[in-house]
Design a protein around this motif. Structure first.
Motif, PDB file in Angstrom:
ATOM      1  N   TYR A  46      -4.955  13.862  35.017  1.00 30.50           N
ATOM      2  CA  TYR A  46      -5.252  14.979  33.943  1.00 30.50           C
ATOM      3  C   TYR A  46      -6.460  15.001  33.589  1.00 30.50           C
ATOM      4  N   ASP A  47      -7.565  14.155  34.187  1.00 32.65           N
ATOM      5  CA  ASP A  47      -9.014  14.080  33.639  1.00 32.65           C
ATOM      6  C   ASP A  47      -9.937  14.045  34.783  1.00 32.65           C
ATOM      7  N   THR A  48     -10.764  15.306  34.852  1.00 34.57           N
ATOM      8  CA  THR A  48     -11.740  15.332  35.975  1.00 34.57           C
ATOM      9  C   THR A  48     -12.670  13.903  36.047  1.00 34.57           C
ATOM     10  N   LYS A  60      -4.393  20.532  31.677  1.00 38.34           N
ATOM     11  CA  LYS A  60      -3.607  20.761  30.547  1.00 38.34           C
ATOM     12  C   LYS A  60      -4.650  20.901  29.183  1.00 38.34           C
ATOM     13  N   ARG A  62      -6.687  21.605  26.281  1.00 36.25           N
ATOM     14  CA  ARG A  62      -7.960  22.331  26.029  1.00 36.25           C
ATOM     15  C   ARG A  62      -8.952  22.237  27.114  1.00 36.25           C
ATOM     16  N   ARG A 100       1.831  21.161  30.869  1.00 35.78           N
ATOM     17  CA  ARG A 100       2.360  19.408  30.211  1.00 35.78           C
ATOM     18  C   ARG A 100       3.791  19.183  30.921  1.00 35.78           C
ATOM     19  N   THR A 169       0.847   7.108  19.315  1.00 34.13           N
ATOM     20  CA  THR A 169       2.241   6.802  19.091  1.00 34.13           C
ATOM     21  C   THR A 169       3.046   6.772  20.294  1.00 34.13           C
ATOM     22  N   GLU A 172       0.701   9.923  26.570  1.00 38.78           N
ATOM     23  CA  GLU A 172       0.694  11.210  27.259  1.00 38.78           C
ATOM     24  C   GLU A 172       1.829  10.700  28.357  1.00 38.78           C
ATOM     25  N   SER A 196       7.069  10.372  18.745  1.00 37.15           N
ATOM     26  CA  SER A 196       6.685  11.135  17.747  1.00 37.15           C
ATOM     27  C   SER A 196       7.088  12.597  17.715  1.00 37.15           C
ATOM     28  N   ARG A 204       5.065  15.159  25.749  1.00 35.30           N
ATOM     29  CA  ARG A 204       4.675  13.970  26.451  1.00 35.30           C
ATOM     30  C   ARG A 204       6.075  13.221  26.994  1.00 35.30           C
ATOM     31  N   HIS A 222       2.471  14.933   8.541  1.00 37.16           N
ATOM     32  CA  HIS A 222       2.330  15.460   9.832  1.00 37.16           C
ATOM     33  C   HIS A 222       2.301  17.054   9.735  1.00 37.16           C
TER      34      HIS A 222
HETATM   35  C1  LIG Z   1      -2.651  17.722  20.148  1.00 37.06           C
HETATM   36  C2  LIG Z   1      -2.754  16.696  21.194  1.00 37.06           C
HETATM   37  O1  LIG Z   1      -1.635  16.297  21.477  1.00 37.06           O
HETATM   38  N1  LIG Z   1      -4.011  16.081  21.680  1.00 37.06           N
HETATM   39  C3  LIG Z   1      -3.662  15.246  22.805  1.00 37.06           C
HETATM   40  C4  LIG Z   1      -3.917  15.769  24.153  1.00 37.06           C
HETATM   41  O2  LIG Z   1      -5.377  16.729  24.032  1.00 37.06           O
HETATM   42  P1  LIG Z   1      -5.644  17.722  24.894  1.00 37.06           P
HETATM   43  O3  LIG Z   1      -4.521  17.993  26.059  1.00 37.06           O
HETATM   44  O4  LIG Z   1      -5.900  19.054  24.371  1.00 37.06           O
HETATM   45  O5  LIG Z   1      -6.835  17.153  25.453  1.00 37.06           O
HETATM   46  P2  LIG Z   1      -8.456  17.128  25.142  1.00 37.06           P
HETATM   47  O6  LIG Z   1      -8.634  15.985  24.978  1.00 37.06           O
HETATM   48  O7  LIG Z   1      -8.482  18.566  24.460  1.00 37.06           O
HETATM   49  O8  LIG Z   1      -8.759  17.967  26.575  1.00 37.06           O
HETATM   50  C5  LIG Z   1      -8.278  18.744  27.553  1.00 37.06           C
HETATM   51  C6  LIG Z   1      -7.944  18.283  28.795  1.00 37.06           C
HETATM   52  O9  LIG Z   1      -9.295  18.257  29.527  1.00 37.06           O
HETATM   53  C7  LIG Z   1      -9.381  16.817  30.187  1.00 37.06           C
HETATM   54  N2  LIG Z   1     -10.724  16.692  30.363  1.00 37.06           N
HETATM   55  C8  LIG Z   1     -11.698  16.429  29.223  1.00 37.06           C
HETATM   56  C9  LIG Z   1     -13.051  16.335  29.414  1.00 37.06           C
HETATM   57  C10 LIG Z   1     -13.496  16.189  30.917  1.00 37.06           C
HETATM   58  O10 LIG Z   1     -15.014  16.059  31.086  1.00 37.06           O
HETATM   59  N3  LIG Z   1     -12.652  16.612  31.695  1.00 37.06           N
HETATM   60  C11 LIG Z   1     -11.418  16.720  31.684  1.00 37.06           C
HETATM   61  O11 LIG Z   1     -10.663  16.862  32.525  1.00 37.06           O
HETATM   62  C12 LIG Z   1      -8.685  15.823  29.277  1.00 37.06           C
HETATM   63  O12 LIG Z   1      -8.458  14.505  29.753  1.00 37.06           O
HETATM   64  C13 LIG Z   1      -7.461  16.812  28.754  1.00 37.06           C
HETATM   65  O13 LIG Z   1      -6.593  16.489  29.781  1.00 37.06           O
HETATM   66  O14 LIG Z   1      -4.123  14.923  24.947  1.00 37.06           O
HETATM   67  C14 LIG Z   1      -5.140  13.950  24.790  1.00 37.06           C
HETATM   68  C15 LIG Z   1      -4.876  12.823  26.061  1.00 37.06           C
HETATM   69  O15 LIG Z   1      -4.345  13.415  27.022  1.00 37.06           O
HETATM   70  C16 LIG Z   1      -4.748  13.159  23.554  1.00 37.06           C
HETATM   71  O16 LIG Z   1      -5.451  11.862  23.167  1.00 37.06           O
HETATM   72  C17 LIG Z   1      -4.724  14.255  22.307  1.00 37.06           C
HETATM   73  O17 LIG Z   1      -4.260  13.326  21.174  1.00 37.06           O
HETATM   74  C18 LIG Z   1      -5.018  13.626  19.944  1.00 37.06           C
HETATM   75  C19 LIG Z   1      -6.374  12.811  19.960  1.00 37.06           C
HETATM   76  C20 LIG Z   1      -4.348  13.187  18.838  1.00 37.06           C
HETATM   77  O18 LIG Z   1      -4.817  12.321  18.088  1.00 37.06           O
HETATM   78  N4  LIG Z   1      -3.033  13.749  18.424  1.00 37.06           N
HETATM   79  C21 LIG Z   1      -2.260  13.399  17.405  1.00 37.06           C
HETATM   80  C22 LIG Z   1      -2.250  14.470  16.358  1.00 37.06           C
HETATM   81  C23 LIG Z   1      -1.165  12.663  17.709  1.00 37.06           C
HETATM   82  O19 LIG Z   1      -0.587  12.851  18.891  1.00 37.06           O
HETATM   83  N5  LIG Z   1      -0.430  11.959  16.946  1.00 37.06           N
HETATM   84  C24 LIG Z   1       1.045  11.428  17.316  1.00 37.06           C
HETATM   85  C25 LIG Z   1       1.629  11.192  16.019  1.00 37.06           C
HETATM   86  C26 LIG Z   1       1.979  10.294  15.179  1.00 37.06           C
HETATM   87  C27 LIG Z   1       2.682   9.575  14.383  1.00 37.06           C
HETATM   88  O20 LIG Z   1       3.688   9.945  14.044  1.00 37.06           O
HETATM   89  O21 LIG Z   1       2.108   8.682  13.627  1.00 37.06           O
HETATM   90  C28 LIG Z   1       1.008  10.435  18.418  1.00 37.06           C
HETATM   91  O22 LIG Z   1       2.286  10.467  19.059  1.00 37.06           O
HETATM   92  O23 LIG Z   1       0.148   9.857  18.443  1.00 37.06           O
END
Ligand SMILES: CC(=O)N[C@H]1[C@@H](OP(=O)(O)OP(=O)(O)OC[C@H]2O[C@@H](n3ccc(=O)[nH]c3=O)[C@H](O)[C@@H]2O)O[C@H](CO)[C@@H](O)[C@@H]1O[C@H](C)C(=O)N[C@@H](C)C(=O)N[C@H](CCC(=O)O)C(=O)O
Ligand SMILES: Nc1ncnc2c1ncn2[C@@H]1O[C@H](COP(=O)(O)OP(=O)(O)OP(=O)(O)O)[C@@H](O)[C@H]1O
Length: 522
Positions: A46-48, A60, A62, A100, A169, A172, A196, A204, A222
């Motif tokens: 899921y990451d370039t 997926k 942003r 997703r 937690t 992905e 979570s 996820r 949260h």
């Molecule tokens: C809101 C949310 O779920 N965000 C998660 C999500 O972000 P996202 O899919 O929007 O990813 P992004 O980082 O914006 O980037 C978009 C996509 O472009 C890709 N990308 C990015 C850069 C690039 O050069 N090329 C590329 O392909 C990224 O790999 C990603 O797939 O996917 C990322 C990895 O795939 C996660 O790290 C990120 O979690 C963020 C950092 C986070 O902290 N989320 C918290 C709110 C969370 O999920 N917390 C819960 C809770 C906990 C509890 O109860 O304690 C948890 O389960 O951890």
């Protein structure tokens, strides 16, 4: 199982996710006519930045179209996305309704369904997930000869004994399935994972069916623009575990418990409820213990240093944990009930395996007898967990009327409700707050501490702000130790054993709350 463009299209179509297959100007439902449609993908990502020859990329969240620049040269074979990205790549695209969900289904296929080879335990709840997951893993490991993997917010463990720090937690979906495959290849037969609310919010765990689901509790947490807009949304996401498990272990006393029972009934999921009592005599006649709930625990005496447990109507005897706190006995009872639901007989020795389990950064206690000071490093960080921690201090040290100092910060940019919650939970029960840095993204530590200080309404409680977390702990501990006449209890919460603090959402190295305390008390 091999995954090809044709089989991926067919899988997504079966799950009503496929809109069409695009290749240049040609849009179609059938991928089989495209060159290489039956060539197995070498990699799924899921990451370039991870692309290698033969990669199927899932775009997926942003994801930005410009991430695709240069990916053909790196070996992109095809992509899955919610929009047509043909302007940025000449590779074929599977356009889907939900990328997703698609990622989870494709990863399960790519890794040949490791989830089907594991007894899956999923644990949700606002507080206690990590501790219950560690306790459950200890029991299942003892029962199976070390064949239980773990995904937790602290560490992941793929071979029953080696632990590596985790990011989220709940991982992905793709990472979860990749790690499940590794766990199965390592001989694991059980997986205990924290689930979570975000995991359900962002798919996820889409497509996972948990053999045992546990719903521990629900209290406000949260709620923020980047997590859940409301408590209702938070609970709704958590409730999805009930719809996706085969057996449910449910904490009695949970808010909205009738709704949770209704969920279970609607999905034909059998429920085992567990209850914990401070004092059995207040609730049941000791002469008629047959009236007790089938699964329950009660404090052996007023010190709460041991609990008696009963599971599925069978008496398991007394338990003394290495982790203090009534809430940890509740977590231990949940773990025993979960293990039983996962097939461990109630009379198995393994049911006592978690008595010596420690969870990093939870209820780590230090005594400086000479200075009449107790320091506790713990991971409490919302209203309910701070109340429970102070309840523990009251039971254990209340008679000595200790002076309590709470060293706390709160997360930046998210879980905004915690700030007021922590202050409200503590202000009438402690002597002093020391506000300090905790993880943040763009929100300055100073603003978060100011927000917290502004929530204080009790003018008898003292407060100060020391942004540098190490200095905040040093100051609180030194102050407590300077007065040996009265017992002082210093509670340092919210970071546990973590060796970093997030600033701008990046890990900045940090000594660790426990290490600072150990250095000071050496
Ligand atoms: C809101 C949310 O779920 N965000 C998660 C999500 O972000 P996202 O899919 O929007 O990813 P992004 O980082 O914006 O980037 C978009 C996509 O472009 C890709 N990308 C990015 C850069 C690039 O050069 N090329 C590329 O392909 C990224 O790999 C990603 O797939 O996917 C990322 C990895 O795939 C996660 O790290 C990120 O979690 C963020 C950092 C986070 O902290 N989320 C918290 C709110 C969370 O999920 N917390 C819960 C809770 C906990 C509890 O109860 O304690 C948890 O389960 O951890
Ligand atoms: N059953 C419980 N009820 C209330 N508070 C609890 C319970 N179990 C643990 N706590 C408190 O919550 C803190 C975090 O516990 P734990 O890490 O087990 O929960 P969690 O659900 O994984 O938390 P989070 O999702 O916030 O990381 C503990 O340090 C303790 O203070």
């Amino acid at each position: 199982m091999t995954l090809t463009l044709a089989s991926a299209a067919s899988l997504l179509s079966q799950h009503n996710l496929l809109r069409e297959v695009v290749h240049g100007d040609v849009w179609q439902l059938d991928a089989s006519g495209i060159d290489g449609a039956d060539t197995p993908f070498e990699k799924l990502s899921y990451d370039t930045r991870e692309i290698a020859p033969g990669t199927l990329l899932v775009c997926k969240g942003r994801f930005k179209p410009e991430f695709l620049d240069g990916t053909a040269e790196k070996g992109l074979a095809a992509y899955v996305a919610e929009t047509d990205l043909s302007e940025r790549t000449d590779r074929p695209g599977l356009i889907v309704n939900d990328a997703r969900k698609a990622l989870s289904l494709l990863a399960a296929e790519f890794y040949d369904h490791p989830e089907r080879e594991l007894t899956l335990v999923g644990i949700t709840g606002t507080k206690g997930k990590t501790t219950t997951a560690y306790f459950t893993q200890a029991i299942l490991n003892a029962y199976s000869g070390g064949r239980c993997a773990l995904f937790s917010s602290v560490d992941n463990c793929l071979d029953g004994h080696a632990y590596a720090e985790s990011d989220l937690t709940t991982p992905e979906s793709f990472d979860a399935l990749r790690m499940m495959r590794e766990a199965v290849d390592n001989g694991m037969t059980y997986l205990v994972m924290e689930v979570s609310s975000q995991a359900y919010k962002v798919q996820r765990v889409y497509g996972f069916t948990f053999d045992v689901g546990a719903f521990l509790n629900i209290t406000p947490d949260h709620i923020s623009p980047i997590e859940h807009p409301t408590l209702e949304d938070y609970l709704y996401c958590k409730r999805q575990l009930i719809a996706n498990c085969r057996k449910l272990v449910l904490g009695s006393g949970c808010k909205h418990i009738n709704l949770l029972r209704e969920d279970a009934a609607a999905h034909n999921v059998p429920v085992s409820e567990f209850s914990v009592f401070d004092n059995l005599e207040d609730h049941y006649d000791p002469e008629h213990l047959e009236d007790l709930p089938a699964t329950c625990a009660w404090a052996v005496d007023c010190t709460h240093r041991a609990y008696h447990m009963r599971v599925d109507g069978v008496d398991l005897g007394e338990y003394t944990l290495d982790l203090d706190g009534d809430f940890n006995y509740r977590n231990a009872l949940a773990a025993v009930a979960i293990a039983h639901a996962a097939g461990v007989p109630v009379d198995s020795e393994a049911m006592h395996a978690m008595e010596h389990t420690k969870v990093p950064g939870r209820m780590m206690q230090y005594y400086d007898e000479g200075a009449n000071t107790v320091v506790i490093v713990d991971y409490a960080h919302n209203y309910d967990s701070v109340v429970k921690l102070l309840d523990y201090v009251d039971v254990r040290y209340g008679e000595e009327n200790p002076g309590i100092t709470l060293v706390t910060g709160s997360a930046g940019n998210k879980a905004l409700d915690r700030r007021e919650g922590i202050v409200q939970a503590a202000q009438d029960r402690i002597m002093r707050f020391v506000f300090t840095a905790e993880d943040t993204d763009t929100e300055p530590y100073e603003d978060i501490c100011r927000d917290m200080a502004n929530c204080i309404t009790n003018d008898r409680v003292k407060s100060s702000t020391i942004i540098d977390r190490t200095k905040a702990i040093e100051s609180a501990v030194e102050k407590a130790r300077s007065d040996a006449d009265r017992l002082d209890v210093v509670l340092i919460i919210g970071k546990g054993h973590e060796r970093w603090i997030k600033d701008l959402n990046k890990h900045v190295p940090y000594e660790g709350d426990d290490c600072v305390v150990e250095r000071l008390l050496r």
